[in-house]
Write a protein that holds these residues in place. Structure first.
Motif, PDB file in Angstrom:
ATOM      1  N   ILE A 186       0.839  -1.201   0.000  1.00 51.41           N
ATOM      2  CA  ILE A 186       0.000   0.000   0.000  1.00 51.41           C
ATOM      3  C   ILE A 186       0.876   1.253   0.000  1.00 51.41           C
ATOM      4  O   ILE A 186       1.820   1.380   0.783  1.00 51.41           O
ATOM      5  CB  ILE A 186      -0.928   0.028   1.231  1.00 51.41           C
ATOM      6  CG1 ILE A 186      -1.865  -1.177   1.222  1.00 51.41           C
ATOM      7  CG2 ILE A 186      -1.734   1.326   1.274  1.00 51.41           C
ATOM      8  CD1 ILE A 186      -2.838  -1.215   0.083  1.00 51.41           C
ATOM      9  N   ASP A 194       0.298  -9.376   3.037  1.00 49.63           N
ATOM     10  CA  ASP A 194       1.075  -8.539   3.943  1.00 49.63           C
ATOM     11  C   ASP A 194       1.549  -9.377   5.135  1.00 49.63           C
ATOM     12  O   ASP A 194       0.756 -10.091   5.761  1.00 49.63           O
ATOM     13  CB  ASP A 194       0.220  -7.368   4.438  1.00 49.63           C
ATOM     14  CG  ASP A 194       0.996  -6.432   5.342  1.00 49.63           C
ATOM     15  OD1 ASP A 194       0.889  -6.614   6.571  1.00 49.63           O
ATOM     16  OD2 ASP A 194       1.697  -5.553   4.834  1.00 49.63           O
ATOM     17  N   LEU A 250      -2.786  -8.421  -1.034  1.00 49.48           N
ATOM     18  CA  LEU A 250      -2.324  -7.292  -1.826  1.00 49.48           C
ATOM     19  C   LEU A 250      -2.033  -7.773  -3.249  1.00 49.48           C
ATOM     20  O   LEU A 250      -1.933  -8.965  -3.506  1.00 49.48           O
ATOM     21  CB  LEU A 250      -1.055  -6.689  -1.215  1.00 49.48           C
ATOM     22  CG  LEU A 250      -1.180  -6.106   0.194  1.00 49.48           C
ATOM     23  CD1 LEU A 250       0.193  -5.908   0.819  1.00 49.48           C
ATOM     24  CD2 LEU A 250      -1.949  -4.779   0.154  1.00 49.48           C
TER      25      LEU A 250
END
Length: 603
Positions: free
Chosen positions: A253, A560, A567
């Motif tokens: 992110i 993650d 992700l």
């Protein structure tokens, strides 16, 4: 939204993502790699969505209809309840042709009471680059179209009042209703009966497909869901297989490792097709090999690492600067500059698939001859290039190196070529290619083995580990009982495993040090541990890893380390083919029996 809690629907022409709240947040029309019509997943404000907003919501539950790609979202409200069935029509017509239009059907089924909701219908065509206007036509459907820039349009047909939809007015559900979003203007009237028939035919198609899928005694549900996802990523028209459905969902992110995966990588596609073939779906392989034959029409044709889904060779990359990206992760990219890269591993993976095809199927003489020509052409390319550096499986953009995995796959190319020539009784080639195969193997043992690490490392002369090296046993380069392989597995686990998940590598690349776990690498470790005898540990890791899926059993590219949220692009073919491969390995060995035996021996 945490953990990419989306369901995927599709019909092998395109596919869409529906959020756990029933919002249509991503679809490209009329095909997988077209511009988006809804892209809220890439920009919460500008992207566009088609949302269902109940007035008196108590609870939501989402699941797939058993053994299908029809997604069911159940809304429990204080004034009643209803379910939303989202699907894209796909079935075989009376003329034995596939009906798979660029349509999304949202079927509202009343369960109890008189539940009320509003619809927020907000398409943003052409990646939301320009304004999209929506209006009610004189025939009663809603037409949306761009008012400037590239012209695009979209049509919404519904049994509900068009004005109520467009104005987001309160709707009280008293009967079953529908909305149909289509890239094309419809010629026939869209009635409740016609929509219901499409639902039933689509359900029957998926149930039939699921029934033909090999059943496993353990992890059967996970395998079937993964197989259904992989089928959705196959493009009916050309036979291409997509790496993922989305573009630019970030590996971390707020960072820039955001790529467009709506293309066919030779490596990914070949791996997917090999796995689906093992599950009994042979037509996928035949269509994919036809795609390969179509993109390599000449003997001297250079093979790219990836192609567009219709065989396009130029996949120019550019950025959509007006979109904020998934949770602010810019840039949003369209196209993929990696198509220019040189990756020597693709040849071995493709020849491995072609060898499986020759072993399993009777092919027509014409088909066999075409494939044999491709085999010989690939061997020539590998012979000329195996000693040269490349960018490797992870598509390093900065520099070329002598990656161990690439060298191993060059060995696989010669090995499978030898086996194919043997099957076809081409003795001259067998003798010649065996010499090449031996040369590559000697080179790898000499230059990839690091005595200090007691492992095969990422590239020649390197101290760094790479998860892709775990595949050397999978492809038959080394035996699982070989001490060098065992040592390599344990060294890779020691250096790349973190909190039960795997880095693909930890050394710095063009964009710094990787910060998330690459999902497929964790499966590779599990398979390798299983192969070297650590079966109980492998089983425990597998079941833990499966628990990190979203609420529907779907996986993205990455996980993650800290939060275990998913992700990267979604759903990811790599991740789902790895689930199937691992379950197939486990199914060949009854783990429960082994554990019972161990308990008896130690008691």
């Amino acid at each position: 939204m945490k953990n990419l809690n989306y369901g995927v629907i599709g019909n092998c022409r395109t596919a869409a993502l529906i959020s756990e709240n029933g919002s249509l947040d991503w679809v490209c029309l009329p095909q997988f790699d077209s511009s988006s019509a809804f892209a809220k997943i890439l920009d919460n404000d500008k992207g566009g969505s088609f949302e269902v907003l109940p007035e008196n919501l108590v609870a939501i539950k989402q699941e797939y209809r058993k053994s299908t790609n029809i997604l069911k979202t159940i809304f429990e409200c204080s004034d009643g309840s209803f379910e939303l069935l989202d699907f894209m029509p796909r079935y075989i017509t009376d003329k034995k042709e596939y009906y798979a239009p660029p349509d999304i059907i949202r079927f509202f089924r009343l369960l109890s009471g008189k539940p009320s909701f509003r619809l927020k219908y907000n398409p943003k065509l052409d990646y939301a680059r320009n304004h999209t206007k929506s209006k009610i036509s004189r025939d009663g459907f809603i037409k949306s179209y761009t008012t400037s820039g590239n012209y695009d349009s979209l049509y919404l047909y519904s049994s509900l009042n068009a004005s109520d939809i467009l104005e987001s007015e309160k709707i009280v559900l008293q009967n079953d209703e529908f909305c149909l979003v289509s890239y094309n203007q419809k010629l026939l009237e869209q009635t409740q009966e016609r929509i219901y028939l499409k639902l039933q035919r689509t359900k029957t198609y998926w149930l039939d497909w699921a029934e033909r899928t090999k059943k496993l005694p353990k992890y059967g549900e996970q395998v079937l869901r993964s197989a259904l996802v992989l089928k959705l990523l196959s493009y009916q028209k050309s036979g291409a297989v997509l790496a993922a459905l989305t573009t630019s969902l970030p590996e971390t992110i707020g960072e820039v490792r955001n790529w467009d995966y709506r293309f066919c990588w030779i490596r990914d596609g070949s791996m997917v097709v090999k796995i689906l073939t093992q599950l009994g779906h042979y037509n996928v392989a035949k269509r994919y090999l036809k795609f390969i034959m179509d993109i390599i029409p000449e003997k001297n044709e250079k093979i790219q690492i990836m192609y567009g889904i219709n065989g396009e060779k130029k996949l120019s990359e550019y950025e959509l600067e007006h979109l904020q990206g998934y949770q602010g992760s810019k840039p949003v990219r369209v196209g993929n500059a990696a198509y220019k890269q040189k990756q020597n591993d693709i040849y071995g993976i493709l020849l491995d698939l072609i060898h499986q095809h020759f072993e399993m199927f009777e092919t027509s003489l014409e088909h066999s001859e075409e494939l044999w020509t491709i085999v010989r052409s690939i061997v020539k390319v590998v012979e000329q290039n195996w000693k040269k550096p490349d960018r490797g499986i992870w598509e390093i953009r900065g520099r070329s190196l002598h990656f161990t995995f690439s060298k191993v796959m060059c060995w696989v190319a010669f090995d499978r070529a030898v086996k194919i020539a043997d099957l076809l009784q081409r003795d001259y080639y067998v003798a010649k290619w065996k010499v090449l195969r031996h040369s590559v193997k000697e080179n790898i043992y000499k230059k990839a083995w690091n005595k200090e690490k007691q492992a095969f490392t990422q590239y020649y002369g390197s101290q760094d580990m790479d998860a892709s090296v775990l595949l050397m046993e999978t492809y038959g380069f080394i035996d699982a009982k070989d001490e060098k392989f065992k040592s390599t597995v344990l060294t890779i686990q020691k250096e790349l495993e973190h909190d039960g998940l795997m880095y693909r590598y930890k050394n710095q690349d063009d964009f710094g040090t990787p910060k998330s776990a690459f999902t497929i690498c964790s499966f590779w470790l599990i398979n390798s541990l299983f192969k070297i005898g650590k079966k109980k540990e492998a089983k425990e890791k597998f079941e833990k890893l499966l628990s990190y899926s979203n609420h529907l059993g779907l996986f993205a590219e990455d996980i993650d380390f800290a939060t275990k949220r998913m992700l990267g692009n979604f759903p990811q073919a790599y991740s789902h083919l790895a689930i199937v491969e691992t379950a197939l390995n486990f199914s060949n060995f009854n783990l429960d029996d082994e554990e019972n035996l161990l308990d008896q021996l130690t008691s």
